[in-house]
Scaffold this motif. Structure first.
Motif, PDB file in Angstrom:
ATOM      1  N   GLU A  63       0.807  -1.221   0.000  1.00  0.00           N
ATOM      2  CA  GLU A  63       0.000   0.000   0.000  1.00  0.00           C
ATOM      3  C   GLU A  63       0.839   1.270   0.000  1.00  0.00           C
ATOM      4  OE1 GLU A  63      -2.921   0.042   3.047  1.00  0.00           O
ATOM      5  OE2 GLU A  63      -3.825  -1.870   2.455  1.00  0.00           O
ATOM      6  N   VAL A  64       2.159   1.136   0.223  1.00  0.00           N
ATOM      7  CA  VAL A  64       3.015   2.324   0.276  1.00  0.00           C
ATOM      8  C   VAL A  64       3.154   2.886  -1.139  1.00  0.00           C
ATOM      9  CG1 VAL A  64       5.297   3.217   0.877  1.00  0.00           C
ATOM     10  CG2 VAL A  64       4.255   1.410   2.262  1.00  0.00           C
ATOM     11  N   GLU A  86       6.728  -9.828   0.080  1.00  0.00           N
ATOM     12  CA  GLU A  86       6.167  -8.505  -0.227  1.00  0.00           C
ATOM     13  C   GLU A  86       7.281  -7.510  -0.542  1.00  0.00           C
ATOM     14  OE1 GLU A  86       3.479  -6.804   2.541  1.00  0.00           O
ATOM     15  OE2 GLU A  86       1.946  -8.349   2.300  1.00  0.00           O
ATOM     16  N   CYS A  87       8.406  -7.601   0.218  1.00  0.00           N
ATOM     17  CA  CYS A  87       9.554  -6.725  -0.057  1.00  0.00           C
ATOM     18  C   CYS A  87      10.017  -6.897  -1.499  1.00  0.00           C
ATOM     19  CB  CYS A  87      10.711  -7.040   0.888  1.00  0.00           C
ATOM     20  SG  CYS A  87      10.458  -6.540   2.605  1.00  0.00           S
ATOM     21  N   GLY A  88      10.090  -8.144  -1.924  1.00  0.00           N
ATOM     22  CA  GLY A  88      10.515  -8.419  -3.291  1.00  0.00           C
ATOM     23  C   GLY A  88       9.551  -7.873  -4.311  1.00  0.00           C
ATOM     24  N   ARG A  89       8.271  -7.972  -4.038  1.00  0.00           N
ATOM     25  CA  ARG A  89       7.240  -7.520  -4.985  1.00  0.00           C
ATOM     26  C   ARG A  89       7.234  -6.001  -5.142  1.00  0.00           C
ATOM     27  NH1 ARG A  89       2.106 -10.513  -2.579  1.00  0.00           N
ATOM     28  NH2 ARG A  89       0.995  -9.278  -4.165  1.00  0.00           N
ATOM     29  N   VAL A  90       7.634  -5.271  -4.092  1.00  0.00           N
ATOM     30  CA  VAL A  90       7.635  -3.799  -4.191  1.00  0.00           C
ATOM     31  C   VAL A  90       9.021  -3.249  -4.522  1.00  0.00           C
ATOM     32  CG1 VAL A  90       5.680  -3.594  -2.616  1.00  0.00           C
ATOM     33  CG2 VAL A  90       8.015  -3.456  -1.710  1.00  0.00           C
ATOM     34  N   GLY A  91      10.004  -4.128  -4.704  1.00  0.00           N
ATOM     35  CA  GLY A  91      11.311  -3.678  -5.166  1.00  0.00           C
ATOM     36  C   GLY A  91      12.321  -3.325  -4.096  1.00  0.00           C
ATOM     37  N   ILE A  92      12.066  -3.687  -2.841  1.00  0.00           N
ATOM     38  CA  ILE A  92      13.059  -3.462  -1.784  1.00  0.00           C
ATOM     39  C   ILE A  92      14.195  -4.459  -1.978  1.00  0.00           C
ATOM     40  CG2 ILE A  92      13.502  -3.611   0.702  1.00  0.00           C
ATOM     41  CD1 ILE A  92      10.648  -2.677   1.177  1.00  0.00           C
TER      42      ILE A  92
END
Length: 701
Positions: A63-64, A86-92
């Protein structure tokens, strides 16, 4: 090299598991990032909250609305893999997992850690931890940790495998005004380890010295490569607790018996140019010295004191640390004579006497600082009735500013009376100790680093172009096929020959007549030895006959050895009797190898023969990175070197051939990692060449 830009220079941080509850880790993390002065964006993640510490809170990373560089995770261990997904999915690309409950708790935790790491690999995410305190950087600045204390800004980087050690040091460091550039908690080291961070800090402009507290090294070869490169740029100082298992599985060879459990680390650190501290006190004494003072240009130390006893103690410590008491120029002595009372001492250590005030200290110290034969100075101050510790401190500070290229160390030998003076020195970045010994130890550490960095610690390889690897492979294949792990003497001699090692001719016989024929082929006199991998100490069972000069002696010797073995070891069936050439006497040496689980093969050199384990005159080096110069250095460390140079009128031995021989052993054990142990004992050294008399090789089957 790992790309850690998003870890060390994040523009935004997400805290997954952030909390509004005061005292919870998730709340402490948010407060610490805010309090550290971090200038980037901060995104608390908690599905039950809308705001934490004045910051908008998001239900999940998905959601960020902005890009996030660094993820700090403190949710329960079982949820960590899905959070990392989730980190991987948002590019972290970089995460710090604070959460415990992984391999440190046992098999179930280990499986969870493997699952966590698999998700990281899927997305190319670099992981700090899990089960760690986090990291702090005083120059960004940021505190992505739950430490109660954010350190002062400085130029010391601290990497710690122990979280408790780290938070304790942070609290202590503020009390003495010690600053840090970066502080990193390794935790379980599932991904990023000490080598990755040492490599990253090598070119960090804010870091002058790197400290490590570690309990183990997981990839010894990579660690050595990184440390050797980094130590040429800046000091790497390590406190290693616990011990390796270098000698635990090596009881069957002399070399294994001589190798202590912590020896591999000691040798590895030395060869990589790492300074090893023996305690937390030493670790931070060295750190402070490197941070505050220039590197000494040599090992010559001058002492200025107001008390004779402490001066003598310091002089003893200097000599015991391998340093040199400086000898002053004539001009220096004349200046000292003109400024000191007749009762004082103008020679090193300079005694300005107990009634010395700041001006007398200053005159003595300046004359010593000017002397070209002085590389570093120790100033001792004892609290007599007339001592003015604050003014003396100021004179030391002023003179150090006037002569900044020479390191100055102080020992304020007292308590409350000297406290303000000591405080003033510390604030001026002049190391101040309570007693002489740690003062001298710190100088010795800096001198050792200067020598190593000047020489250029480097991990190279010995190259040989006259070896026959295929021959060795064939011999090992036959041993494997036979179900043995210990080579027969004849096989070991053939391996040595394949690598250009001059070994005594040894051949296997199975009948008395064959032994006679081989003896005549080799040439009398000969030696007979029972051939059996189950008999390690052949002389103990009557399995050796030496100095046999004719066929009858050989025939009788063969029969007698077989009868002895049958009597002492009735269940052992020998492979036969080995026939070897009887060699003339020479200096008896041992060359050996035992394999360490982290760093690979350790090479031993020293006095050999039957007293090897009693005398223990042996030095060690890692085979990896061993150079001929380093082989020569390891030889000179032993008493054997005195004999090799020629003792009491004896001619010197052929040192060049011995160095070459050690290099060939090193190349052999590097080329064949299946060799678990190797002993050449004795190796007979002559004025021209050498001869490997008895070779034992054990391989993993």
């Amino acid at each position: 090299m790992a790309d850690l830009a998003s870890l060390f220079h994040p523009k935004s941080v997400a805290i997954v598991g952030a909390s509004k509850t005061d005292g919870e880790i998730g709340n402490i993390l948010v407060k610490n990032v805010l309090a550290s002065g971090f200038k980037g964006s901060i995104f608390p993640i908690n599905s039950r909250e809308s705001e934490i510490e004045g910051l908008p809170c998001f239900a999940s990373l998905l959601e960020v609305p902005e890009k996030m560089d660094l993820g700090v995770i403190c949710v329960p261990a079982k949820h960590c893999p899905e959070v990392v997904d989730e980190c991987g999915r948002v590019g972290i690309k970089t995460i710090v997992v604070i959460t415990p409950g992984f391999k440190e708790i046992g098999p179930e935790g280990l499986e969870l850690e493997k699952k966590l790491l698999a998700v990281c690999h899927k997305y190319g995410i670099r992981l700090v931890g899990p089960n760690c305190v986090g990291l702090m950087d005083t120059h960004i600045p940021i505190s992505a940790s739950y430490s109660a204390v954010f350190p002062l800004k400085g130029d010391i980087a601290f990497i710690s495998q122990s979280g408790a050690m780290l938070v304790s040091i942070m609290d202590w460091s503020k009390s003495i005004g010690l600053g840090f550039s970066r502080v990193i908690s390794l935790g379980n080291k599932a991904d990023l380890d000490e080598a990755a961070f040492i490599e990253a800090l090598a070119d960090d402009p804010f870091t002058r010295v790197i400290l490590c507290y570690i309990e183990d090294v997981q990839n010894g070869r990579h660690f050595l490569d990184v440390a050797a490169r980094t130590s040429r740029k800046k000091p790497v100082i390590v406190l290693k607790s616990g011990t390796s298992q270098a000698g635990a599985l090596a009881a069957s060879s002399h070399t294994g018996a001589l190798a202590g459990s912590d020896l591999a680390y000691q040798i590895a650190f030395k060869q990589a140019g790492i300074l090893r501290a023996n305690s937390m006190t030493e670790l931070f004494d060295l750190a402070l010295s490197f941070s505050y003072q220039p590197i000494p240009q040599g090992d010559r130390v001058a002492v200025v004191t107001n008390a004779g006893g402490p001066g003598i103690v310091t002089a003893d410590a200097i000599e015991n640390s391998g340093l040199t008491m400086a000898r002053f120029e004539k001009e220096t002595l004349e200046v000292l004579r003109s400024h000191l009372p007749a009762e004082g001492n103008i020679y090193n250590p300079v005694d300005v006497l107990g009634d010395a005030r700041a001006d007398r200290y200053a005159a003595a110290l300046e004359s010593v600082l000017k002397d070209p034969n002085v590389d570093s100075i120790v100033v001792l101050v004892c609290p007599t009735a007339v001592t003015d510790p604050e003014n003396i401190a100021q004179k030391i500070i002023d003179l150090h500013g006037k002569y900044p290229d020479k390191p100055v160390f102080t020992a304020y030998m007292g308590g409350g009376v000297l406290a303000e003076g000591a405080k003033r020195l510390a604030q001026a970045r002049i190391p101040v100790f309570t007693f002489p010994e740690p003062t001298v130890y710190s100088i010795a550490g800096m001198v050792s680093y200067a020598r190593t960095s000047a020489a250029g610690a480097e991990i190279g390889e010995i190259e040989l172009d006259d070896i026959d690897q295929n021959r060795v492979k064939a011999i090992f294949y036959d041993v494997f096929r036979d179900g043995r792990s210990v080579l027969l003497g004849s096989e070991a001699a053939a391996v040595a020959k394949a690598y250009g090692i001059s070994a005594v001719p040894v051949k296997l016989s199975v009948t008395p007549e064959e032994a006679v024929a081989l003896s005549e082929e080799i040439g009398y006199p000969v030696v007979l030895k029972v051939a059996s991998p189950k008999i390690m100490h052949k002389t103990d069972v009557g399995g050796v006959k030496i100095g046999l000069h004719n066929a009858e002696e050989v025939r009788n010797g063969f029969i007698e050895i077989m009868e002895n073995v049958q009597r002492y070891l009735p269940n052992v069936i020998p492979h036969g009797i080995e026939v070897g050439k009887m060699m003339p006497k020479g200096t008896e040496l041992i060359i050996g190898m035992t394999r360490d689980v982290q760093f690979g093969p350790l090479i031993a050199f020293g006095l050999g023969g039957v007293y090897v384990n009693l005398l223990k005159d042996v030095s060690f080096r890692l085979a990896r990175g061993l150079t001929r110069q380093e082989i020569q250095a390891m030889i000179t460390e032993t008493k054997a070197y005195t004999l090799l140079r020629g003792y009491r009128g004896e001619k010197p031995s052929d040192m060049f051939s011995i160095i070459d021989m050690v290099s060939r052993v090193a190349r052999l054990v590097l080329d064949f990692p299946e060799i678990s142990e190797m002993d050449i004992n004795p190796l007979l050294a002559y004025t021209d060449g050498y001869s490997a008399l008895d070779i034992k090789i054990t391989i993993n089957i």
